[in-house]
Design an enzyme around this catalytic site. Structure first.
Site, PDB file in Angstrom:
ATOM      1  N   GLY A  53      60.218 -17.593  18.420  1.00 45.29           N
ATOM      2  CA  GLY A  53      59.204 -17.411  17.397  1.00 45.29           C
ATOM      3  C   GLY A  53      59.761 -16.463  16.356  1.00 45.29           C
TER       4      GLY A  53
ATOM      5  N   LYS B 210      61.874 -11.100   5.880  1.00 49.80           N
ATOM      6  CA  LYS B 210      62.774 -11.072   7.028  1.00 49.80           C
ATOM      7  C   LYS B 210      63.251  -9.640   7.268  1.00 49.80           C
ATOM      8  CE  LYS B 210      66.556 -13.912   8.867  1.00 49.80           C
ATOM      9  NZ  LYS B 210      67.473 -15.032   8.553  1.00 49.80           N
TER      10      LYS B 210
ATOM     11  N   ARG C  57      62.636 -14.380   1.660  1.00 49.25           N
ATOM     12  CA  ARG C  57      63.121 -15.753   1.696  1.00 49.25           C
ATOM     13  C   ARG C  57      62.045 -16.699   1.171  1.00 49.25           C
ATOM     14  NH1 ARG C  57      65.451 -17.661   7.261  1.00 49.25           N
ATOM     15  NH2 ARG C  57      63.277 -17.505   7.914  1.00 49.25           N
TER      16      ARG C  57
ATOM     17  N   ASP D 115      68.249 -20.417   7.938  1.00 44.15           N
ATOM     18  CA  ASP D 115      68.717 -19.357   8.830  1.00 44.15           C
ATOM     19  C   ASP D 115      70.229 -19.163   8.761  1.00 44.15           C
ATOM     20  OD1 ASP D 115      66.349 -18.376   9.725  1.00 44.15           O
ATOM     21  OD2 ASP D 115      66.289 -19.517  11.572  1.00 44.15           O
TER      22      ASP D 115
ATOM     23  N   ARG E 152      59.950 -25.701  11.728  1.00 44.87           N
ATOM     24  CA  ARG E 152      61.233 -26.070  12.333  1.00 44.87           C
ATOM     25  C   ARG E 152      61.034 -27.155  13.386  1.00 44.87           C
ATOM     26  NH1 ARG E 152      63.898 -20.440  12.378  1.00 44.87           N
ATOM     27  NH2 ARG E 152      62.465 -19.161  11.155  1.00 44.87           N
TER      28      ARG E 152
ATOM     29  N   ASP F 226      65.798 -24.503  16.680  1.00 45.76           N
ATOM     30  CA  ASP F 226      64.895 -23.576  16.002  1.00 45.76           C
ATOM     31  C   ASP F 226      65.436 -23.139  14.645  1.00 45.76           C
ATOM     32  OD1 ASP F 226      66.705 -22.198  17.985  1.00 45.76           O
ATOM     33  OD2 ASP F 226      66.047 -20.437  16.848  1.00 45.76           O
TER      34      ASP F 226
END
Length: 489
Positions: free
Chosen positions: A88, A111, A174, A260, A181, A250
């Site tokens: 998560g 983030k 971001r 990511d 996802r 993920d």
């Protein structure tokens, strides 16, 4: 408190509690801007200059969030091939969504915002070096035209964060059209929350692909779209020499956008088996394995969607992955080589090129750019990149003969000048080489952010000649080649 950002909301917060946890950010000490993407901010309808006052506090995790709930998403995923249910948003929070002046909706995600229920043994923080790498690379990818999330801003702080050494805590804003996802669907499938799985699929269709509702099987159409978008993204990666490094499910966006950024790397010497992640001991995510892993990940997603999509529909969509990827890759490579029409011998020409690049350890980006300059530069500039110049010249002779077969729509021969001008628009002079990012990080850790700013500006226009920036196009020094990067952030 009034909304600080016009047209700001959070549709995800309207979903049931099983989808997320409400979490307040944990502010960093003395956070301050070190980068603000004014061009992207303008596109989003946000201030062109670095935000101050209440807006800065809101975007940096120090604000009042009563008007719009902040949340950490719950998902799961396959990491290095093994299913992990305990995933998560462990160090990121969805602040909400902004509707741009053109009507597009974008997530704004913070983030490095601190602990969440999904942090596991982590501290929920991000450090300066990883934040700089993601900021620079996401914008570099956007400059190249590769589907990607974006970076709106970056902050550093006086908060110490403990990794292999004590580092500065940092934050990244971001921006993405979605943060959903593959792992979101996997979570609901493996926990047997099938009504939530169906609801998520309904919302994905409603928010991103409403045209799927016109199809006989909307869920199958949704999955086919995900397959297509993912195939296109990976085709771009392969054509531009980008290795993601951690293709866990993920880390896979349902929209087929690069997501990511961790231990990524662009190829220097052309090495198909290039591994950029020093934790990838078996080379699962090596550069040449990315198409295979893309299909593996889509198969994992298909398994998670099996309660709502017939097996035959899933298999049909998966069967198209390699076809779609191959066609897109072929189009991209033809553009990079200046070849519009297809001839039977082209596959042999392409394969011989890749084999020569590999055998001679030729820098991939430099080779493609020099090939784009044959209208103004001697052919020796290309052959000199090879140890085996005789073999290089033999291939170049075949390539130039092939170029002479090109004609325009009126059947007229295409000139070298016209061909090379088009090639320079798709073969970058500048990429984010790992050694350039490392130099910027080293300076930033000493309080000098000028190199971060210089690289960010340079990479907005990677195809342009920027004579005062020629040094950034130099081949990497030996210490900067094939750097293996840690996932540590």
């Amino acid at each position: 408190m009034p909304l600080l950002i016009p047209n700001f909301s959070n549709r995800y917060a309207d979903l049931p509690n099983a989808f997320y946890s409400l979490v307040d950010p944990q502010p960093l000490e003395n956070s301050h801007w070190i980068a603000w993407n004014s061009v992207l901010a303008e596109q989003l309808g946000l201030p062109e200059n670095q935000p101050t006052g209440d807006l800065k506090y809101f975007l940096s995790g120090e604000g009042d969030y009563q008007a719009t709930p902040v949340l950490a998403m719950k998902y799961a995923g396959h990491q290095f091939g093994s299913y992990n249910p305990d995933l998560g948003d462990g160090r990121g929070l969805l602040l909400g969504e902004v509707t741009s002046p053109t009507g597009q909706v974008f997530d704004i995600h913070l983030k490095g915002a601190g602990l969440t229920p999904y942090s596991r043994m982590g501290d929920g923080r991000a450090v300066l070096r990883s934040t700089i790498r993601e900021y620079l690379c996401s914008e570099a990818m956007a400059g190249l035209g590769i589907p990607t999330t974006r970076a709106l801003g970056m902050l550093t702080s006086d908060t110490p964060v403990y990794r292999e050494k004590v580092e500065s805590g940092a934050l990244l804003l971001r921006v993405a059209e979605s943060h959903i996802r593959f792992g979101h669907f996997e979570h609901f499938f493996y926990t047997n929350q099938l009504s939530e799985l169906k609801l998520l699929a309904d919302k994905v269709i409603e928010w991103y692909w409403p045209e799927c509702l016109k199809c006989d099987q909307p869920y199958a159409a949704m999955f086919a779209t995900i397959v297509e978008k993912t195939a296109h993204m990976i085709a771009y990666w392969q054509a531009y020499g980008f290795a993601h490094g951690v293709m866990n499910t993920d880390n896979m966006s349902i929209l087929g956008q690069t997501f990511d950024y961790g231990p990524f790397g662009f190829l220097d010497d052309y090495e198909p088996g290039y591994i950029c992640n020093h934790s990838d001991y078996q080379g699962r995510y090596a550069f040449d394995q990315q198409p295979r892993i893309g299909l593996w990940n889509l198969s994992a997603l298909a398994h998670a969607l099996s309660p709502i999509i017939d097996k035959s529909e899933l298999e049909q969509a998966l069967s198209q992955f390699e076809v779609i990827l191959g066609k897109k890759f072929s189009r991209l490579m033809r553009a990079k080589l200046g070849l519009n029409c297809k001839l039977e011998q082209d596959s042999q020409l392409f394969n011989a090129m890749f084999e020569l690049l590999h055998q001679n350890r030729v820098d991939y980006t430099r080779f493609m750019r020099e090939l784009s300059n044959l209208d103004t530069q001697p052919i020796q500039n290309v052959s000199d990149l090879f140890i085996d110049r005789e073999a290089a010249n033999a291939w170049l002779e075949l390539y130039l003969a092939r170029c002479e077969c090109e004609v325009d729509e009126e059947g007229q021969a295409i000139s070298s000048e016209t061909r090379c001008e088009k090639m320079r628009k798709v073969n970058p002079k500048y990429i984010l080489r790992n050694y350039l990012a490392q130099i910027a990080i080293d300076k930033a850790e000493q309080g000098d952010f000028s190199e971060v700013e210089a690289l960010a500006e340079l990479l907005k226009h990677p195809f342009d000649e920027q004579p005062d920036k020629d040094a950034y196009a130099n081949l990497p020094p030996e210490w900067g080649k094939k750097m293996e990067i840690s996932c540590s952030s």
